[in-house]
Write an enzyme that holds these catalytic residues in place. Structure first.
Site, PDB file in Angstrom:
ATOM      1  N   ASP A   1      -1.386  -3.281 -39.229  1.00 52.19           N
ATOM      2  CA  ASP A   1      -0.869  -3.475 -37.871  1.00 52.19           C
ATOM      3  C   ASP A   1       0.047  -4.372 -37.788  1.00 52.19           C
ATOM      4  O   ASP A   1       0.229  -5.092 -36.754  1.00 52.19           O
ATOM      5  CB  ASP A   1      -2.077  -3.305 -36.615  1.00 52.19           C
ATOM      6  CG  ASP A   1      -1.544  -2.979 -35.404  1.00 52.19           C
ATOM      7  OD1 ASP A   1      -0.383  -2.690 -35.340  1.00 52.19           O
ATOM      8  OD2 ASP A   1      -2.324  -3.463 -34.413  1.00 52.19           O
TER       9      ASP A   1
ATOM     10  N   ARG B   1      10.150  -1.834 -35.864  1.00 53.74           N
ATOM     11  CA  ARG B   1      10.961  -2.323 -34.748  1.00 53.74           C
ATOM     12  C   ARG B   1      12.537  -1.825 -34.936  1.00 53.74           C
ATOM     13  O   ARG B   1      13.571  -2.341 -34.084  1.00 53.74           O
ATOM     14  CB  ARG B   1      11.040  -3.693 -34.504  1.00 53.74           C
ATOM     15  CG  ARG B   1       9.694  -4.532 -34.733  1.00 53.74           C
ATOM     16  CD  ARG B   1       8.745  -4.062 -33.539  1.00 53.74           C
ATOM     17  NE  ARG B   1       7.565  -4.927 -33.355  1.00 53.74           N
ATOM     18  CZ  ARG B   1       6.426  -4.583 -32.668  1.00 53.74           C
ATOM     19  NH1 ARG B   1       6.517  -3.201 -32.163  1.00 53.74           N
ATOM     20  NH2 ARG B   1       5.492  -5.457 -32.453  1.00 53.74           N
TER      21      ARG B   1
ATOM     22  N   HIS C   1       7.121 -10.025 -33.849  1.00 47.91           N
ATOM     23  CA  HIS C   1       7.577 -10.532 -32.416  1.00 47.91           C
ATOM     24  C   HIS C   1       8.566 -11.995 -32.694  1.00 47.91           C
ATOM     25  O   HIS C   1       8.043 -12.560 -33.505  1.00 47.91           O
ATOM     26  CB  HIS C   1       6.471 -10.793 -31.189  1.00 47.91           C
ATOM     27  CG  HIS C   1       5.773  -9.606 -30.848  1.00 47.91           C
ATOM     28  ND1 HIS C   1       6.603  -8.336 -30.232  1.00 47.91           N
ATOM     29  CD2 HIS C   1       4.413  -9.185 -30.978  1.00 47.91           C
ATOM     30  CE1 HIS C   1       5.429  -7.624 -30.029  1.00 47.91           C
ATOM     31  NE2 HIS C   1       4.425  -8.064 -30.328  1.00 47.91           N
TER      32      HIS C   1
HETATM   33  O1  DOR Z   1      -0.930  -5.860 -30.531  1.00 45.19           O
HETATM   34  C1  DOR Z   1      -0.310  -4.844 -30.580  1.00 45.19           C
HETATM   35  N1  DOR Z   1       0.745  -4.828 -30.815  1.00 45.19           N
HETATM   36  N2  DOR Z   1      -0.951  -3.725 -30.727  1.00 45.19           N
HETATM   37  C2  DOR Z   1      -0.556  -2.528 -30.780  1.00 45.19           C
HETATM   38  O2  DOR Z   1      -1.082  -1.655 -30.676  1.00 45.19           O
HETATM   39  C3  DOR Z   1       1.046  -2.619 -30.841  1.00 45.19           C
HETATM   40  C4  DOR Z   1       1.473  -3.605 -31.299  1.00 45.19           C
HETATM   41  C5  DOR Z   1       2.945  -3.827 -30.949  1.00 45.19           C
HETATM   42  O3  DOR Z   1       3.972  -2.704 -31.216  1.00 45.19           O
HETATM   43  O4  DOR Z   1       3.481  -4.891 -30.821  1.00 45.19           O
HETATM   44 ZN    ZN Z   2      -2.152   0.082 -31.975  1.00 45.41          ZN
END
Ligand code: DOR
Ligand code: ZN
Length: 427
Positions: free
Chosen positions: A305, A64, A309
């Site tokens: 992944d 981020r 947030h």
């Molecule tokens: O759930 C997800 N969030 N999938 C993604 O591919 C991108 C990611 C994000 O960048 O928040």
């Molecule tokens: Zn992704």
């Protein structure tokens, strides 16, 4: 500076063995690897009862930074990685601005130098601004230090653009990491299409949206000879497609993430937005298919992944909450709990998918346990139980669906180039 690690169970991911060995580290490299080393060292770790493996390599992380550092930044992301036993990570290009120029790749590398020592490998965008219209300059991005290209977060909708990208990436020997979900079938939808979407009266994201793009990208890999790596495989049928394509000799690899082999769409009913992720959590059948793909080697990699947030972004109603979950600090434990402690997979096979395999896909000299290699090491207790509490995380974010879960497997030390960058202080 000499570091000696004694009495550990050393996991060799490629030969598939676990050996009682000592490890001597000198000048940041493994200089001796054998039983009963008696040399004097400056520092000694008694790893009796612990497993020692090459430092974990996480090839799918969202840091981020720049642009959304209220969610995470390069330094907190690296600290979280260290706590999770991860010594090398690849960070995705969906930053703000997008990582689509050499300068932005350089920024990430410079910033990571100020971190705790975790090695950060930037992934640059396939298309300018992730818009899917105009290609980035693969050659310049590679020169600046990008190790792969990806529009992750977005599907590359145009087959023509993807084909051109693959042709150019192949010349640069850069893999393309592909987020597969046909946009026209998923836009604006929050959960898997199935029993849960029906219960919630929501339109769902069908598995076919993923599978159709996996098939397309596999065919493009076959035709262009370029290496396509499929990100976060979540459906059993995707695994079947990749298995068949690999058998034909197509240059394709893939990853899955701990959530896709330990959770189903039902988690959305229990956890709401915390279980919202793209691609979505799916069914028991998919979990079974993912695990068989991991076992037979169709799935090469376990990545997180890690998608941080803010609290606000994750506490909105399901349809307005953002997608993604964090994973750096739970990945090893959740994986061991789901695969090792259930006797579905042996330790070296699991560790291989978290070390040597991702390192090979990214062409980085990591993930192996032998004399002369960088002393990037993870020492963990495979049997220690703990309860996931995101308030204790080094990450800025708290959005995990695993809060309150008891997991088994705890990172004790994370070592990069012979330096201890994280040590578990809890006794
Ligand atoms: O759930 C997800 N969030 N999938 C993604 O591919 C991108 C990611 C994000 O960048 O928040
Ligand atoms: Zn992704």
């Amino acid at each position: 500076m000499k570091l000696l690690i004694q009495n550990g169970r050393v996991v060799h991911p490629v030969t598939g063995t676990v050996l009682l060995q000592d490890i001597l580290v000198e000048d940041g490299k493994i200089s001796l690897l054998e039983r009963g080393i008696t040399l004097q060292a400056d520092q000694t770790i008694n790893a009796a009862g612990l497993a020692v493996c090459p430092g974990l390599v996480d090839m799918h992380v969202h840091l981020r930074d720049p642009g959304q550092t209220y969610k995470e930044d390069i330094l907190t992301g690296c600290a979280a990685a260290a706590r999770g036993g991860i010594t090398s990570l690849a960070c995705m290009a969906n930053t703000n601005p997008v990582t689509d120029t050499p300068e932005r790749v350089a920024y990430i590398r410079q910033r990571a130098e100020q971190g705790c020592g975790v090695q950060v490998y930037p992934v640059a965008a396939v298309s300018m601004g992730l818009k899917g219209k105009e290609l980035t300059d693969a050659e310049a991005l590679k020169k600046a230090g990008a190790i792969a290209l990806s529009d992750d977060g977005n599907n590359v909708d145009s087959a023509n653009l993807m084909r051109d990208a693959l042709i150019r990436a192949r010349r640069q020997k850069l893999p393309i990491l592909s987020h597969c979900e046909d946009t026209s079938m998923v836009a604006g939808r929050a959960v898997n299409e199935g029993s849960v979407s029906r219960q919630l009266w929501l339109e769902g994201r069908p598995a076919i949206a993923e599978e159709i793009m996996v098939m397309r990208d596999a065919m493009l890999a076959e035709e262009t000879g370029a290496h396509v790596h499929i990100c976060h495989v979540s459906s059993a049928r995707s695994v079947d497609i990749i298995r068949k394509m690999k058998k034909k000799g197509v240059p394709i690899s893939c990853e899955t993430c701990p959530q896709y082999f330990s959770l189903t769409e039902d988690e959305v009913l229990a956890r709401g937005p915390m279980a919202r992720v793209n691609p979505p959590l799916r069914t028991k059948k998919d979990v079974t298919g993912i695990i068989s793909g991991l076992k037979d080697g169709t799935i090469d990699v376990i990545a997180t992944d890690h998608a941080p947030h803010s609290v606000d972004e994750k506490t909105r109603p399901l349809s307005r909450a953002l997608s993604g979950m964090i994973g750096l600090e739970t990945s090893l434990a959740v994986t061991l709990t789901a695969l090792y402690h259930t006797k579905k997979m042996e330790l070296p096979a699991i560790i291989r998918r978290m070390t040597a395999n991702p390192a090979d896909i990214l062409h980085i000299a990591k993930g192996r346990m032998s004399m002369g290699v960088d002393a990037d090491l993870t020492i963990f207790d495979p049997d220690e139980e703990w309860v996931v509490d995101p308030l204790l995380f080094a990450s800025k974010a708290r959005n995990t669906p695993f809060t309150g879960r008891t997991v088994k497997g705890r990172v004790k030390y994370t070592i990069v180039h012979g330096q201890i960058i994280y040590q578990d202080t809890k006794q």
